[in-house]
Design a protein around this motif. Structure first.
Motif, PDB file in Angstrom:
ATOM      1  N   LEU A   1     -37.269  89.017 -10.802  1.00 20.52           N
ATOM      2  CA  LEU A   1     -36.158  88.198 -10.325  1.00 20.52           C
ATOM      3  C   LEU A   1     -36.663  87.006  -9.523  1.00 20.52           C
ATOM      4  O   LEU A   1     -36.141  85.897  -9.623  1.00 20.52           O
ATOM      5  CB  LEU A   1     -35.214  89.045  -9.466  1.00 20.52           C
ATOM      6  N   GLU A   2     -37.704  87.240  -8.709  1.00 17.55           N
ATOM      7  CA  GLU A   2     -38.257  86.132  -7.930  1.00 17.55           C
ATOM      8  C   GLU A   2     -38.796  85.050  -8.861  1.00 17.55           C
ATOM      9  O   GLU A   2     -38.625  83.853  -8.613  1.00 17.55           O
ATOM     10  CB  GLU A   2     -39.367  86.643  -7.017  1.00 17.55           C
ATOM     11  N   ARG A   3     -39.423  85.479  -9.955  1.00 19.13           N
ATOM     12  CA  ARG A   3     -39.977  84.523 -10.914  1.00 19.13           C
ATOM     13  C   ARG A   3     -38.866  83.731 -11.602  1.00 19.13           C
ATOM     14  O   ARG A   3     -38.925  82.500 -11.717  1.00 19.13           O
ATOM     15  CB  ARG A   3     -40.799  85.285 -11.949  1.00 19.13           C
ATOM     16  N   VAL A   4     -37.824  84.439 -12.075  1.00 15.02           N
ATOM     17  CA  VAL A   4     -36.712  83.776 -12.771  1.00 15.02           C
ATOM     18  C   VAL A   4     -35.996  82.799 -11.849  1.00 15.02           C
ATOM     19  O   VAL A   4     -35.703  81.657 -12.223  1.00 15.02           O
ATOM     20  CB  VAL A   4     -35.726  84.814 -13.322  1.00 15.02           C
ATOM     21  N   LEU A   5     -35.705  83.263 -10.631  1.00 15.70           N
ATOM     22  CA  LEU A   5     -35.000  82.403  -9.686  1.00 15.70           C
ATOM     23  C   LEU A   5     -35.865  81.221  -9.257  1.00 15.70           C
ATOM     24  O   LEU A   5     -35.351  80.136  -8.962  1.00 15.70           O
ATOM     25  CB  LEU A   5     -34.567  83.221  -8.466  1.00 15.70           C
ATOM     26  N   GLY A   6     -37.181  81.437  -9.242  1.00 17.70           N
ATOM     27  CA  GLY A   6     -38.065  80.331  -8.917  1.00 17.70           C
ATOM     28  C   GLY A   6     -38.075  79.277 -10.006  1.00 17.70           C
ATOM     29  O   GLY A   6     -38.025  78.081  -9.730  1.00 17.70           O
ATOM     30  N   LEU A   7     -38.120  79.728 -11.262  1.00  9.82           N
ATOM     31  CA  LEU A   7     -38.157  78.787 -12.384  1.00  9.82           C
ATOM     32  C   LEU A   7     -36.868  77.968 -12.479  1.00  9.82           C
ATOM     33  O   LEU A   7     -36.886  76.805 -12.885  1.00  9.82           O
ATOM     34  CB  LEU A   7     -38.388  79.543 -13.692  1.00  9.82           C
ATOM     35  N   THR A   8     -35.748  78.597 -12.124  1.00  4.38           N
ATOM     36  CA  THR A   8     -34.457  77.891 -12.190  1.00  4.38           C
ATOM     37  C   THR A   8     -34.067  77.309 -10.835  1.00  4.38           C
ATOM     38  O   THR A   8     -32.951  76.831 -10.675  1.00  4.38           O
ATOM     39  CB  THR A   8     -33.348  78.845 -12.656  1.00  4.38           C
ATOM     40  N   LYS A   9     -34.971  77.411  -9.863  1.00  6.73           N
ATOM     41  CA  LYS A   9     -34.701  76.978  -8.486  1.00  6.73           C
ATOM     42  C   LYS A   9     -33.486  77.699  -7.913  1.00  6.73           C
ATOM     43  O   LYS A   9     -32.746  77.164  -7.091  1.00  6.73           O
ATOM     44  CB  LYS A   9     -34.517  75.455  -8.406  1.00  6.73           C
ATOM     45  N   GLY A  10     -33.254  78.926  -8.380  1.00  4.89           N
ATOM     46  CA  GLY A  10     -32.163  79.734  -7.863  1.00  4.89           C
ATOM     47  C   GLY A  10     -30.789  79.197  -8.159  1.00  4.89           C
ATOM     48  O   GLY A  10     -29.820  79.576  -7.506  1.00  4.89           O
TER      49      GLY A  10
END
Length: 484
Positions: free
Chosen positions: A139-148
């Protein structure tokens, strides 16, 4: 940010940080869903005394129109305390006794044992994944890639989930996704109910549209004499209309819960640990294979439960978790969804009581009078509201179609309602009530997996249910007017 934190720990931290926040979970003020369902069980018991018993003749699973017959029944209150065993194929009907009502609860658990164990094993599997830290890291990776940016994530996720339901009839497969969405919501400082809404509303929108949903259409359309999957235009229009409104509702709910857009850029974008990446890849492949196997080999609950158990063992090995530690995490995960078993048993008890007292067919017969010969528009609305009510008693989509389509089809034609519109009214009524009905095992499983109470969900979803009802009536009116 410590990636070893579990989503449940994050929830606790959020609650401790904002004890006075209106979005904080306050279980002490929520009515236990088991009490709600228990009250419905006793309402069903009362139905067997105050509603005539009767039955339709059936050919396979479909009822034969015009075959309803009232059965002789002694509805004296002395029957309430009867302990006399019920004989099969008795000439006279009999209301349900208190003993039978209480017995219906463990019978309901036994009848749905496969579903209950599947849910428990899913909880255990995510307990192992949480222990491994894979979900939190992913989740941290996904939210990081999309800037949350949840305003990008939510529409994309809901489009994907609803497409699976509207084209393939997926529902129980999305139980796997609920913990992921809840964890994502928690990461963004949002309550569990937002993560649940992303999945639950998407699934229900998919069923409302049912573009090629085989669960609904394979039963409903042949029973009224129209080709399977025909009449796509109105269902496509319904799907996109409900999807847009559903997405808007979730996004507005996020704003109402105080989502801080300035916090969405605080996520790291470092590379995943190889063990985390491997487990997340296995999870994605596992879900894909689950969809394929369910459709290709028609997996039932025992096969699904075995599959989740095997995946749990693979996840533990890949994560390097010891056998005892993995077993403890699996059991802890099962505990979080244990209430689901009780709720499913209580919901099934309602069905057992109504069937035992032989009043379900009577209710269907009376509701068919709403359709009557009142003109096409009034009759179509009558079908819609009848389906809304019946969904509480028959929460199975295919089961409701098998009972109602053979009756409403001929009645609708007498009133000028086309067979295709009859199916359309069924899809809209069945899909809407499934958003909130407390007797739907599918909804109860989603609630239990997300650890959201039924009362909390009902208060949250009520405005959307009203909006969807108004849209459904407008679409149904259009269908009648154009002779769909």
């Amino acid at each position: 940010m410590n990636r070893s934190h579990s989503p449940s720990a994050i929830v606790e931290q959020v609650d401790e940080a904002a004890p006075s926040s209106p979005t904080s979970n306050k279980p002490s003020k929520q009515l236990n869903p088991a009490l709600i369902l228990l009250s419905i069980v006793f309402m069903a018991l009362a139905f067997t005394y105050f509603v005539d018993s009767g039955q339709f003749e059936r050919k396979d699973i479909a009822v034969i129109p015009g075959s309803y017959q009232t059965l002789e029944k002694d509805s004296g209150l002395s029957q309430l305390f009867s302990v006399e065993p019920r004989t099969a194929n008795a000439e006279a009907a009999r209301p349900v006794s208190l003993t039978e009502a209480f017995m219906a609860i463990p019978q309901g658990i036994e009848k749905r044992a496969g579903l209950i164990f599947m849910v428990l094993f899913i909880g255990g599997m995510f307990g192992v994944l949480n222990k491994a830290g894979a979900i939190d890291a992913g989740l941290e990776r996904v939210l990081g890639l999309t800037k949350g940016n949840i305003y990008v994530l939510v529409p994309c996720l809901m489009l994907v989930f609803s497409a699976g339901s509207t084209f393939m009839g997926l529902a129980k497969e999305f139980i796997l996704i609920v913990p992921l969405m809840v964890a994502m919501a928690n990461r963004l400082g949002l309550p569990n109910i937002i993560g649940l809404a992303i999945v639950a509303i998407s699934v229900k929108v998919g069923y409302l549209g049912s573009i090629t949903n085989p669960v609904a259409l394979a039963v409903a359309q042949p029973l009224v004499g129209v080709p399977m999957f025909s009449g796509l235009d109105m269902r496509v229009a319904s799907y996109f209309t409900f999807l847009v409104v559903g997405i808007a509702f979730v996004l507005l709910s996020i704003r109402r819960h105080g989502f801080d857009s300035t916090a969405q850029f605080d996520f790291k974008q470092s590379r995943l640990h190889p063990r985390h990446a491997a487990n997340l890849m296995l999870l994605a492949l596992g879900v894909a294979f689950l969809v394929y196997a369910s459709n290709r080999w028609h997996w039932k609950y025992p096969e699904l439960s075995a599959y989740y158990l095997a995946l749990s063992m693979v996840f533990a090995v890949v994560a390097g978790i010891g056998a005892s530690e993995a077993a403890g995490a699996f059991v802890d995960g099962m505990k979080k969804v244990l209430m689901a078993g009780v709720l499913i048993g209580l919901a099934t008890a309602v069905e057992i009581i109504l069937s035992t007292g032989q009043v379900l067919d009577t209710i269907v017969n009376h509701l068919s009078e709403l359709v009557g010969e009142h003109g096409p528009l009034v009759s179509a609305f009558g079908m819609f509201f009848a389906q809304l009510g019946l969904d509480v008693l028959i929460p199975s989509t295919s089961g409701q179609a098998a009972v109602t389509m053979p009756i409403f089809g001929p009645l609708g034609q007498l009133s000028g309602v086309t067979p295709q519109t009859t199916v359309y009214a069924f899809l809209l009524g069945n899909g809407l009530t499934n958003l909130i009905t407390p007797t739907s095992s599918g909804l109860l499983v989603l609630l239990a997996t997300a650890q959201v109470g039924w009362g909390q969900w009902a208060r949250f979803i009520w405005p959307l249910l009203l909006a969807f009802t108004a849209i459904a009536l407008a679409l149904l009116s259009i269908a009648v007017l154009i002779g769909y």
